[in-house]
Every structure is written in C-alpha cells, then in structure tokens.
Design an enzyme around this catalytic site. Sequence first.
Site, short mmCIF file in Angstrom:
data_model
loop_
_atom_site.label_atom_id
_atom_site.label_comp_id
_atom_site.label_asym_id
_atom_site.label_seq_id
_atom_site.Cartn_x
_atom_site.Cartn_y
_atom_site.Cartn_z
N GLU A 374 0.83 -1.21 0.00
CA GLU A 374 0.00 0.00 0.00
C GLU A 374 0.87 1.26 0.00
O GLU A 374 1.12 1.85 1.07
CB GLU A 374 -0.94 0.02 1.21
CG GLU A 374 -2.09 -0.96 1.12
CD GLU A 374 -3.07 -0.83 2.30
OE1 GLU A 374 -2.75 -0.12 3.27
OE2 GLU A 374 -4.15 -1.46 2.22
N GLU A 462 -6.34 -7.09 -0.95
CA GLU A 462 -6.68 -6.95 0.48
C GLU A 462 -8.06 -6.31 0.59
O GLU A 462 -8.34 -5.31 -0.08
CB GLU A 462 -5.64 -6.10 1.21
CG GLU A 462 -5.87 -6.03 2.73
CD GLU A 462 -4.79 -5.21 3.42
OE1 GLU A 462 -3.58 -5.53 3.22
OE2 GLU A 462 -5.12 -4.26 4.16
#
Length: 536
Positions: A374, A462
């Site tokens: 991320e 995710e």
Amino acid sequence: MSDNKRNNKILIAIIAVLAVVVIGLIAVIVNKGKNKDEDNTTTEAVTEEINASDSDADKADNKDDVQDEDSNEASSSKNDEEKLLYYATVTSTNSWESNGKQSGQLDIKIVNNSSSELKDWSVKIEVGKDTTLDSFWNCNTDLKDGVLTLTPVEYNGSVASKQSLGDIGIIVTAASAGDFKAINQAVLYVDGVEYKQTETADAKDDENSDKKDEDKTDDKKDDSEKPKKDDNGKTPYDNHGKLSVKGTDIVDSNGDKFQLKGPSTHGIAWFPDYVSYDTFKTFRDDWGANMIRIAMYTDENGGYCSGGDKAYLKGLVDEGVNAATDLGMYVIVDWHILHDLNPQVNKADAIAFFEEVTEKYKDYDNVIYEICNEPNGGTSWSDVKSYAEEVIPVIRKNCPDAIIIVGTPTWSQDVDIAANDPITGYDNIMYAVHFYATTHKDNIRNKAQTALDKGIPVFISECSICDASGNGAIDYGEAEKWFSFINDNNLSYAVWNISNKDETSSLISSSCNKTSGWSDDELSETGKWFKDIMSK
C-alpha cells in the site's frame, strides 16, 4: 338383718367414701396445672412483647443502616457511572525481545458510554523516559518526557454515542520486559477534561496463555498426512495448474477464467502461529479457499527492514509457501509496505529479497509476488512505477512467467491513475485495489471499473467489510455491492486477516486461541460472513 347384708352395706359405704376422696384429689391437681399454665402463658406473652419491642427497635436501626448503605451505593454508582462515561484502554497484544530490550504492540480503544457524540479527544500514556516509539497507526503522536500523547487523524476525531473507537495502535521498545509490562494505563481527555479508568486492560496473551498452550498441543497434527480436496477430490493446483493473465482475467492452464480467493495473514512477525499447514488446510477444506496471502511487514517494529530478524521472517515465508504448495493452493508473497509510505525507501532490501525468494521458488508455479502492498503518504504513481520497473526484472530473471501484483497510490486505491500510465514490456502484471466496505464505496469501485475498461487487470489483494482502520462497524450492504462487482468482473481477492486480534477485520474470534479447525461459533462476525461468501 343377716350378717352378710350388713357387711355388704359397710363395703359400699367405704367404696363411696374412697370415690369422693379420689375425685377431690383429681380436682385439686387439675386446678394447680391450670394455674401453672396461666402463669407460663403470661410470662411468655410478656417476653414476646419485650422481644417484639427490641425487634422493632433493631429493625428501625437496620433500616437506617440499609438506607445509609443504599445512599452510599447509589452515590458510588453514580460517581462510577460519571467516571465511565468516557474512558480509554491500552492492551498489549504482542511483545518480543529485541536487542536486549522489550518491544511490543499496544492497542488503544476509546469508549463513549454517553448519550452524545464524543469529540476533541486525546489520550496520554506513561511509557517511561527510556522507551522509544517505533511505529503508530490511526493516530498522531507526541512523545515527551516519557509521556506519549495520541491525537486523532482526520477520519477518527469523533466517537458516536454508545460506541467505541479501536484499531489505534503503537509499537514501542522499552528498556526491559518489566518496563514494557508497566505500560498498562491510558488517560483519556475529552474537551480537556480527564477521564481515567480505575482498572487497566490485561494483555490477551497473558490472560489465555495456559489455554493457548493447551490448544496448540491439541491442534498439532502429523504433517505427513496431506489430503487433497477440491470439487473432484483434487487440489486447486491439480485442477488448474499454472496461472496467467489474459486481458483483465486470470486464466488457468486450460485457458479458462479462474478466480483466486482466500485469506491474508496478519503480519507474520506478530501472528506466526497461523502460518501453518493446519491453518491453511482449514481454509481450503472448510471455507473453499484456493489461495493464501503471506503478509510480511517491512517497516514496522519487527519488520524486515526495521530491525526484524530477516532469517526468521524468511523462514516463516518459506514455511507458508511450502504449506500452501503441499496443499495444492496458490500463495502470494506480499512485500507489505505501509509505514514506510514509499516503496523507494527500502528498494534495495526489496530487490535483494525478491532475488533470493524467486531463486528458491523458481520451480513453484503456484507462487505470486506482490511487490508493494500500500503506497501512501503522498507517494505518486511515478514513484511506484519506477520502483516496479527495477524490481520486476529481478523476479523475471528467475520466474519469467509468474504473476506479479503492483500496489497503487493512496493505499492501493488509485488504480485509475496507474491505468493512465501502465507498466509495459512484461506479461502477467496486475494492479492492486484494496477496499474496506464501510469506508470505500462507489468511489473506489468506479476507479477499479475505469481501470478494467482500459484493459488493466485488477487484483483485490486486500479487503474487508468494516472501516479502513480494520475495525469499526460492518456495512453488509456495501459488502454485498463489492462482491457483486468482484464476481461480475471475475476479480480475485484476498481477505484481511487471519488472526484473533480484537478488531472487526480479524476472521477468528478474539476469545478463541485455536489456530485451525474452527467451528462457526469460534469465528468473528467478519469470519462468518467471509466463510459463507468464499464457500459458495
């Protein structure tokens, strides 16, 4: 008159006299007994009257005492209630020895028991002057003179009535285990007013350590028994073989569209017990999962690039890859950047890591590589792209056809920006989108749709059904919308996370210490929902 008659009369007279005497004696005895009973009755009556008088007095005194106690209790309860309108707790969820010191993760929860919204909060925790702050999330921090002050970030500055705010976390390093254990009380301030809970929260590991050890023993199985299961009795890999990317779809070795689905571990440094054959087997056989994502944090305390034991972490990755392979499952090796913000920060470590693991797994056709979880904190797509263009050739040298997932800016949300300038020159490249259904709605789905419309393959590497903190309320309606979108577009997905951490996104109930073979009652609400979705 004859002598016999005279004698009879005398005998009758004697009997009559004796009868009168006996009757008289009986009368006397009866009268004496009666008088005695009357005396006793009178005495008892007087005694009862006296006792009753004493009893009434005692009752009056007792009533006063009870009233005083009730008053004190009511006052105490009222004070306690007022004190507990708001409070904060700090709980140790994990700790480890680090270079002769004690490091660990502390989770903070803010509780609002009032009838109105809580705003303008801050939390102060005494951590000791020798303690260092290594990492934090979902808060701003200020450490001064041994006191750590936490304040909200832009999305968690208020707490609704009768609700709590969680998934505020820190990782610290204390001088000793005792010093770390002493970090056990949080003081909450609301509008500058102090609220302090009288009883501190205990660490979950300390409360249940005996039971956990017992459960570990029960869960331990012979790894030599490796049954296979899919719809036809074979493993997912047996049925689908080596995967590739065609257009926006993953396809199997037969060229048929295929959807990868399964859970992601939490940070393997913190929850290593779930990196196991038995854990993965439960997800495969009971949930219908065909994939596992292994999340190795890079920058957090205990992370690969921030003082963690690299050999140990690589050993956990290896254990996970081999467990998934033995089960015929696919597996993602996730370079889990988060607090390092920009993948360029630890690029040298990333290149060395992927060079080593791809050499080790070059003959494993079930392994997928996620090179930057991320990117965030203002990291641009050009930063991510230039990083990827240095890491991808390293992977391709050993694994020329493996699927590679590239993270996108703003916590892997801005896939539409990546779609405007995609990576070229390589096949089997996919782009990450992450969502948490309570926070991310049509705006992120629209970004993903834009990328798909431009022919960019998207992987939901995710996701969960709570808010972006990994905690908070579940939005089932948005979750259903997301999975309609996922299934309509044949998107693969990884669910966050395999742990019993006390937060909404954990798949296992916080009260359960088993690492496999869970009943539905031992799952969290999120776990129950995803088990149902995944098994369809």
